[in-house]
Design a protein around this motif. Sequence first.
Motif, mmCIF file in Angstrom:
data_model
loop_
_atom_site.group_PDB
_atom_site.id
_atom_site.type_symbol
_atom_site.label_atom_id
_atom_site.label_comp_id
_atom_site.label_asym_id
_atom_site.label_seq_id
_atom_site.Cartn_x
_atom_site.Cartn_y
_atom_site.Cartn_z
ATOM 1 N N PRO A 246 0.923 -1.221 0.009
ATOM 2 C CA PRO A 246 -0.071 -0.002 0.030
ATOM 3 C C PRO A 246 0.807 1.420 0.127
ATOM 4 C CG PRO A 246 -0.882 -1.498 1.694
ATOM 5 C CD PRO A 246 0.420 -2.167 0.884
ATOM 6 N N LYS A 247 2.025 1.351 0.434
ATOM 7 C CA LYS A 247 3.121 2.490 0.735
ATOM 8 C C LYS A 247 3.168 2.647 -0.928
ATOM 9 C CE LYS A 247 4.977 1.546 5.293
ATOM 10 N NZ LYS A 247 6.171 1.792 5.966
ATOM 11 N N PHE B 262 -6.282 -5.773 -5.937
ATOM 12 C CA PHE B 262 -7.155 -5.662 -6.976
ATOM 13 C C PHE B 262 -7.152 -6.608 -8.150
ATOM 14 C CE2 PHE B 262 -8.806 -4.491 -11.185
ATOM 15 C CZ PHE B 262 -10.130 -4.462 -11.062
ATOM 16 N N ALA B 263 -5.783 -6.806 -8.622
ATOM 17 C CA ALA B 263 -5.601 -7.828 -9.777
ATOM 18 C C ALA B 263 -5.791 -9.384 -8.984
ATOM 19 C CB ALA B 263 -4.534 -7.850 -10.291
ATOM 20 N N TYR B 264 -5.405 -9.416 -7.961
ATOM 21 C CA TYR B 264 -5.409 -10.759 -7.390
ATOM 22 C C TYR B 264 -6.758 -11.088 -7.119
ATOM 23 C CZ TYR B 264 -0.688 -10.596 -6.240
ATOM 24 O OH TYR B 264 0.890 -10.477 -6.518
ATOM 25 N N ASP B 265 -7.675 -10.186 -6.441
ATOM 26 C CA ASP B 265 -9.247 -10.257 -6.567
ATOM 27 C C ASP B 265 -9.961 -10.565 -7.495
ATOM 28 O OD1 ASP B 265 -8.715 -9.888 -3.776
ATOM 29 O OD2 ASP B 265 -9.322 -7.656 -3.900
ATOM 30 N N LEU B 266 -9.489 -9.866 -8.674
ATOM 31 C CA LEU B 266 -10.272 -10.152 -10.168
ATOM 32 C C LEU B 266 -9.841 -11.522 -10.577
ATOM 33 C CD1 LEU B 266 -11.912 -8.812 -12.252
ATOM 34 C CD2 LEU B 266 -9.776 -7.963 -13.396
ATOM 35 N N ALA B 267 -8.570 -11.892 -10.433
ATOM 36 C CA ALA B 267 -8.403 -13.381 -10.865
ATOM 37 C C ALA B 267 -9.076 -14.358 -10.111
ATOM 38 C CB ALA B 267 -6.886 -13.594 -10.639
ATOM 39 N N ARG B 268 -8.987 -14.349 -8.935
ATOM 40 C CA ARG B 268 -9.912 -15.262 -7.894
ATOM 41 C C ARG B 268 -11.388 -15.413 -8.724
ATOM 42 N NH1 ARG B 268 -6.557 -12.756 -3.863
ATOM 43 N NH2 ARG B 268 -4.862 -14.337 -3.461
#
Length: 83
Positions: free
Chosen positions: A4-5, A11-17
Amino acid sequence: PSIPKMGATGFAYDLARKFGLKVVQPRPALVPLTLAGEDILFRELSGVSAEVVARAGKAAFREAALFTHRGLSGPAILQVSSY
């Protein structure tokens, strides 16, 4: 597993899942070796590079290593950091 820093999100990991894709747990790679406090042994050599053989297990890399004010970096150190 985002940073986050740096403004990153998962987002991309969540979308892939959501699409049913298997996500392999990421791990750090290509990192310098940093030391802290009294462990900073090479502070006087900061900025100096030398050809070395950096080893980790059976992996070995003959490349340059760079002494920094915080530890060791350079191609050999970054490559061996993956092992």
